[in-house]
Design a protein around this motif. Structure first.
Motif, PDB file in Angstrom:
ATOM      1  N   VAL A  51      41.642  51.132  37.547  1.00  0.00           N
ATOM      2  CA  VAL A  51      42.951  49.881  37.549  1.00  0.00           C
ATOM      3  C   VAL A  51      43.714  51.184  36.626  1.00  0.00           C
ATOM      4  CG1 VAL A  51      41.406  48.466  36.224  1.00  0.00           C
ATOM      5  CG2 VAL A  51      41.576  50.510  35.245  1.00  0.00           C
ATOM      6  N   LEU A  67      37.290  44.090  39.707  1.00  0.00           N
ATOM      7  CA  LEU A  67      38.462  43.823  39.289  1.00  0.00           C
ATOM      8  C   LEU A  67      39.576  42.860  39.721  1.00  0.00           C
ATOM      9  CD1 LEU A  67      39.248  47.931  40.155  1.00  0.00           C
ATOM     10  CD2 LEU A  67      38.590  46.790  37.748  1.00  0.00           C
ATOM     11  N   THR A  71      40.951  41.049  36.659  1.00  0.00           N
ATOM     12  CA  THR A  71      42.992  40.814  36.288  1.00  0.00           C
ATOM     13  C   THR A  71      43.276  40.052  36.721  1.00  0.00           C
ATOM     14  OG1 THR A  71      42.529  43.179  37.666  1.00  0.00           O
ATOM     15  CG2 THR A  71      45.067  42.043  37.262  1.00  0.00           C
ATOM     16  N   ARG A 108      44.813  45.062  46.301  1.00  0.00           N
ATOM     17  CA  ARG A 108      44.107  44.863  45.971  1.00  0.00           C
ATOM     18  C   ARG A 108      42.909  44.226  46.900  1.00  0.00           C
ATOM     19  NH1 ARG A 108      41.936  48.361  42.586  1.00  0.00           N
ATOM     20  NH2 ARG A 108      42.278  47.912  40.416  1.00  0.00           N
TER      21      ARG A 108
END
Length: 161
Positions: A51, A67, A71, A108
């Motif tokens: 992050v 993640l 998020t 990502r």
């Protein structure tokens, strides 16, 4: 306010994508390595698997998707908050954070990591490597904090008391 916040988030996302496209595909930054712009500022291609500031690095696919999920939950909460916002300052701050977060989520999902380029440094010590989305997220967070302590959020609390 909600529609304006979404439009701002979309503009932030597009600016982030445009900058990443330019650095990766047009300028071919990965091939060039470190490019010194100023004695304290470089552009360099870095893939961030963590992050902000590479904290909590997620080297595995499980970490990567965790993640993405975390998020995405934060974006959903911010969207819910944006629906009830009544001040322009808070709307702008939330729109900046949402747009930046979606830009990094996109990276990502597509690349497995977030593309970062901007590096401030003093000698061999590097502050961090970050991207346009990170700039917008940071600005939005600062504005939210400012608003909470000095702006409309504080005024609303004082009126209730």
């Amino acid at each position: 306010m909600f529609a304006r916040g979404l439009i701002l988030a979309a503009v932030v996302f597009l600016l982030d994508r445009l900058s990443k496209w330019w650095f990766m595909d047009v300028y071919e930054l990965a091939r060039k390595g470190v490019v010194e712009i100023l004695p304290v500022f470089n552009v360099v291609m870095v893939w961030n698997r963590g992050v902000s500031f590479s904290l909590f690095s997620a080297e595995t696919d499980t970490g990567r998707w965790f993640l993405v999920g975390m998020t995405s939950v934060i974006v959903a909460i911010l969207l819910f908050w944006l629906r009830s916002v009544h001040t322009r300052l808070t709307m702008v701050a939330i729109g900046l954070v949402i747009g930046g977060a979606i830009g990094n989520i996109y990276d990502r999902v597509i690349y497995g990591a977030v593309a970062d380029f901007f590096q401030f440094h003093v000698g061999d010590w590097s502050f961090a490597v970050f991207n346009v989305a990170d700039c917008f997220i940071s600005c939005g967070a600062v504005v939210l904090a400012w608003d909470a302590f000095f702006g409309s959020g504080r005024a609303d609390k004082e009126q209730k008391n």
